[in-house]
Design an enzyme around this catalytic site. Structure first.
Site, PDB file in Angstrom:
ATOM      1  N   VAL A   1      50.604  70.907 -19.226  1.00  0.00           N
ATOM      2  CA  VAL A   1      49.239  71.213 -18.793  1.00  0.00           C
ATOM      3  C   VAL A   1      48.622  72.262 -19.713  1.00  0.00           C
ATOM      4  O   VAL A   1      47.460  72.150 -20.120  1.00  0.00           O
ATOM      5  CB  VAL A   1      49.216  71.673 -17.316  1.00  0.00           C
ATOM      6  CG1 VAL A   1      47.822  72.118 -16.900  1.00  0.00           C
ATOM      7  CG2 VAL A   1      49.693  70.542 -16.404  1.00  0.00           C
ATOM      8  N   CYS A   2      49.398  73.278 -20.074  1.00  0.00           N
ATOM      9  CA  CYS A   2      48.883  74.339 -20.956  1.00  0.00           C
ATOM     10  C   CYS A   2      48.569  73.794 -22.346  1.00  0.00           C
ATOM     11  O   CYS A   2      47.557  74.158 -22.950  1.00  0.00           O
ATOM     12  CB  CYS A   2      49.885  75.487 -21.046  1.00  0.00           C
ATOM     13  SG  CYS A   2      50.212  76.288 -19.463  1.00  0.00           S
ATOM     14  N   ASP A   3      49.436  72.930 -22.843  1.00  0.00           N
ATOM     15  CA  ASP A   3      49.220  72.284 -24.137  1.00  0.00           C
ATOM     16  C   ASP A   3      47.899  71.504 -24.110  1.00  0.00           C
ATOM     17  O   ASP A   3      47.057  71.660 -25.004  1.00  0.00           O
ATOM     18  CB  ASP A   3      50.405  71.354 -24.423  1.00  0.00           C
ATOM     19  CG  ASP A   3      50.229  70.530 -25.689  1.00  0.00           C
ATOM     20  OD1 ASP A   3      50.900  70.837 -26.684  1.00  0.00           O
ATOM     21  OD2 ASP A   3      49.432  69.560 -25.679  1.00  0.00           O
TER      22      ASP A   3
ATOM     23  N   THR B   1      44.822  73.825 -23.916  1.00  0.00           N
ATOM     24  CA  THR B   1      44.557  74.472 -25.201  1.00  0.00           C
ATOM     25  C   THR B   1      43.895  73.500 -26.172  1.00  0.00           C
ATOM     26  O   THR B   1      42.901  73.830 -26.826  1.00  0.00           O
ATOM     27  CB  THR B   1      45.865  75.040 -25.785  1.00  0.00           C
ATOM     28  OG1 THR B   1      46.410  75.964 -24.838  1.00  0.00           O
ATOM     29  CG2 THR B   1      45.627  75.738 -27.109  1.00  0.00           C
TER      30      THR B   1
END
Length: 164
Positions: A59-61, A64
């Protein structure tokens, strides 16, 4: 103290809560080469600050990549801040093939997290959040995602960023 969930479990956020209309507080973080960076280093530019628990998660990837892809079409700057070590952030940027992404590490003092109210106390990570600041560092948009594994509202954040 504010509470969110992370993987369904309760998490307490600590630090000073800021709101839309407030002037953003300063912070000190590290760039990928261990240089100290502050909010003042980006003076005079509008900013989209994307906050993620760990750059190494799916999710963070995606968060970003999405913010950098969309917001970089605008005049201004996109910062991704996490409590990851600078080395992990640098490795992620290299493996993702993204050289224009600005990742900043709050691991040392949690200065950003404390000043923006996004430290997940039980995990010592930053909660997923988005802050949009105008060129004078006034907060024009704020979202702290209520479930830490969910995406932020990309459309609302990008609209706020584009409309400055």
């Amino acid at each position: 103290m504010t509470e969110i969930t992370f993987k369904g479990g309760p998490i307490h956020l600590k630090g000073q809560q800021i709101n839309e209309g407030d002037f953003a507080p300063d912070f000190t973080v590290l760039d990928n080469d261990l240089n100290q960076v502050t909010l003042a280093d980006y003076a005079g530019k509008k900013k989209l600050i994307s906050v993620v628990p760990s750059i190494d998660t799916g999710v963070c990837d995606q968060q970003t990549r999405k913010f950098n892809s969309e917001a970089s079409k605008e005049e201004g700057i996109v910062l991704t801040i996490s409590a990851d070590l600078p080395f992990a952030q640098k490795r992620w940027c290299a493996s993702a093939g993204l050289d224009n992404v600005i990742t900043l590490s709050d691991h040392r003092d949690l200065s950003f997290g404390e000043n923006y109210g996004v430290v997940m106390e039980e995990l010592r990570l930053l909660a997923r959040a988005v802050f949009v600041l105008d060129a004078d560092n006034k907060v024009v948009y704020k979202e702290i995602v209520s479930e830490g594994t969910d995406f932020p509202d990309f459309d609302a954040a990008l609209a706020a960023y584009k409309n400055i």
